[in-house]
Design an enzyme around this catalytic site. Structure first.
Site, PDB file in Angstrom:
ATOM      1  N   GLU A 135       0.825  -1.206   0.000  1.00  0.00           N
ATOM      2  CA  GLU A 135       0.000   0.000   0.000  1.00  0.00           C
ATOM      3  C   GLU A 135       0.858   1.254   0.000  1.00  0.00           C
ATOM      4  OE1 GLU A 135      -2.751  -0.853   3.261  1.00  0.00           O
ATOM      5  OE2 GLU A 135      -4.162  -1.718   1.818  1.00  0.00           O
ATOM      6  N   ALA A 193      -5.478  -7.018  12.630  1.00  0.00           N
ATOM      7  CA  ALA A 193      -6.569  -6.476  13.433  1.00  0.00           C
ATOM      8  C   ALA A 193      -7.641  -7.531  13.736  1.00  0.00           C
ATOM      9  CB  ALA A 193      -7.195  -5.280  12.715  1.00  0.00           C
TER      10      ALA A 193
END
Lengths: 437, 437
Positions: free
Chosen positions: B177, B325
């Site tokens: 990213e 996460a």
């Protein structure tokens, strides 16, 4: 080797020092003039100072009131921007000395703005907090939130009070707006975020040396402002000066003392001194004396506009114009016009300040505004205040983000950005040194 | 005197260290449990780490991905939040030692997350930039913009190249990213903001030690990602390690060198060590060994969840779950359930990880995503990526502000927040010391 690397142009070069209201308006108006514009600023952004107080009270993100200068001037082909600090001037050679090397100019304009004025009181300067830069505003926000977090760790109210006594000095628009914003933190945010801290432990003071708040406004508006602030719970003291502050105790001119760890100083501004400028053209208030064409005394091709310029030929303002955005904007535009006239060898046009009015917001639904024939107050003035400030913000994205933050705050009574951004990681030491952040 | 000042409650006390994904989900699920929850964090906000890379590439304001913990838990009556650093543990007395004093617990949960892992290479650690905290992201943004401004002041391309060679190490989602975002800075922002700098002087490298990018994804997705990044102009190197970096020259495992002043390291994370924890329960990767109930080895009432916890009983993940996460969120929820079961003296429920899939965005209109039975790619995956991330962001204001920033960026090809916030004023020294910013 570091060098300014400014392309040589056949056209005369106008060097503008400072990308505030004066500098960017001058630069914009020169877009189609037969000149090369070189804009210098120590930062890479234009700061919308009128909303700085909202950053420091966790109402807006710092990024929403800063606009990259490269973005503003992207389409202006005759402009070159460089991040640079001015270090001196060799006026006889038309050379500006900067941290990135010498820059030749044909016309030089100082638009360096103003800085907090502590009127020579070193102790206050060392311990009080000014509010003229973005980093100051962010740090005030961090500091204020931290005061609350630390207050929770104390049991003795006498230890808590100095942390939650927030004292603003200076009853001008900035002081009034700050005091209002702090009073709203107390009223709306404190009971929700810190229900364990009695609201009575937090106090907001506004101290003004003169006889009334908002000295430049009418008597009636000053009074309304006073009452509105008092209603919000602000302890307003007029005819009161600050004599000393050691970081813990504020001593007032009447001998009283206030225990506070947060003295926010907005009692005055002074011109940002430009290094290397001959001392004889600098006034004690840091400003540079200019004539009605914004020409610096003794120079043909060196100008000063905005807060840094002191122009005394207008009988309405014998001590010079107020240090506000409108003067800078109008002087920038007038100087652009005059630079064209110089190039055309025509007589210059003297500056005439058109007072568009002033306004100050006091809090939710409350503002005051005075225009030529109008005096507004309350809800309507507040709406006008918001529209004027939104429209003045540069860039669509900033307008939208600020609007959303206001909208959100209005309906939720929340502050979105009350976070403490602090240092910690070891591997950013290098970055810190390089960036100077 | 500083003290935690946590009100005594008749109910058992659950102390949670860390307000990341694991900690806040655990705390939320305990809202109606008969316990007192004490949440500690060194910061006063929850950070949405998946979007951190957009802050560092000037796409989002830092405030939009940080949410004040007091705001999240305002309505949770059984929760007390304190900003604090853990300094030790006296497990025999059920006491947690912190910077704000000793805190008694009945149940203690470590949810301290992870930090950049430099795998013991001190030289790289000193000179490379990690990206796990908000301040790091802001400083990367400042640093990157500054590299461009400084490049303008150099004439020799050999001096400019090291400033504009941006090297990401680690081909996981963060590296991919980041590389995509840097490539877009090069493609869309650089020609507009710095038309004087030839685009060829800026290079984006992505270096991965393993044989493919996005190791946890399918072969096909990895290949698509590789091609998409190459199309964007990223120089991808797989099967290549970084041996040395002195701040100027990167030495690769194949002996090649790259001149670069910016090495962004996202090649690995390790558990954030908790000071004072017995050394024998800490694994070399900084994680804490836990059983299937997230109980720390050797303790009945001490738990660890999320990145910091290593649970090895799942045969799909013999080396422990990935540090993402989703694991933290699910372990937080499962532990909340187990704490209720403990109080009811019922047998505990072992943790079972449900892989909801993973995704990574590569750039404008391009993302990859893999769910149980689905493999998405390109525009549709990108839309899904945006929706999932927007929905996961806490708070309406943050959702809206991020949405507007994305919307604005999509149509204008702009980055709104490419400003350098730097220190300057002298009178903020005091603040800096106090706040530690």
């Amino acid at each position: 080797m570091i060098q300014p690397n400014i392309p040589e142009s056949a056209q005369p070069r106008v060097v503008i020092v400072g990308g505030g209201f004066g500098g960017i308006n001058l630069a914009k108006q020169l877009k189609h003039a037969p000149v090369q514009v070189v804009l210098l600023d120590r930062n890479n952004y234009h700061l919308f100072q009128p909303l700085l107080y909202q950053v420091s009270t966790a109402g807006l993100e710092p990024d929403s009131i800063a606009f990259p200068l490269r973005g503003i001037f992207r389409k202006q082909k005759n402009l070159v921007f460089r991040m640079a600090e001015v270090t001196g001037i060799k006026a006889t050679e038309n050379i500006l000395e900067t941290g990135i090397g010498d820059i030749r100019y044909d016309y030089l304009v100082f638009a360096t703005g103003s800085n907090t004025n502590f009127f020579g009181n070193k102790a206050i300067e060392e311990n009080a907090i000014g509010m003229k830069s973005l980093i100051e505003a962010v740090q005030i926000r961090n500091y204020v939130v931290k005061q609350f977090e630390e207050s929770l760790l104390l049991k003795n109210p006498e230890e808590i009070k100095p942390k939650l006594n927030f004292v603003m000095v200076g009853g001008g628009p900035t002081g009034v707006e700050l005091a209002g914003a702090f009073a709203e933190l107390r009223k709306y945010i404190m009971p929700k975020d810190y229900p364990d801290l009695p609201q009575s432990l937090m106090n907001v003071y506004l101290i003004e040396a003169g006889p009334k708040l908002l000295a430049s406004f009418s008597e009636k508006t000053s009074e309304r402002t006073l009452h509105a602030l008092q209603e919000l719970g602000v302890k307003v003291m007029v005819n009161t000066g600050v004599k000393e502050y050691d970081g813990h105790t504020i001593t007032l001119s009447n001998g009283e003392t206030i225990e506070s760890q947060s003295l926010l100083w907005s009692a005055g501004v002074k011109g940002v001194p430009v290094n290397g400028l001959p001392q004889d053209i600098l006034l004690p208030n840091g400003r540079i004396l200019v004539n009605e064409f914004n020409q610096v005394k003794g120079y043909e091709n060196v100008f000063a506009i905005g807060d840094i310029a002191q122009m005394t030929n207008d009988q309405r303002f014998p001590k010079g114009y107020p240090m506000v955005a409108q003067v800078a904007i109008q002087q920038g535009k007038n100087l652009a016009h005059n630079i064209r006239l110089i190039l055309e060898k025509k007589p210059l046009k003297g500056f005439y300040y058109k007072d568009l009015g002033s306004m100050a917001t006091i809090g939710r639904n409350r503002a005051v505004a005075e225009f030529a024939n109008m005096r507004l107050n309350g809800y309507f003035a507040w709406i006008v205040w918001m529209i004027v400030h939104l429209m003045s913000l540069l860039g669509f994205r900033n307008k939208l983000v600020v609007f959303i933050n206001w909208f959100y705050r209005y309906f939720t009574y929340e502050r979105g950005t009350r976070i403490i951004i602090k240092r910690g990681a070891a591997n950013i030491v290098k970055l810190r040194q390089t960036v100077g952040v």
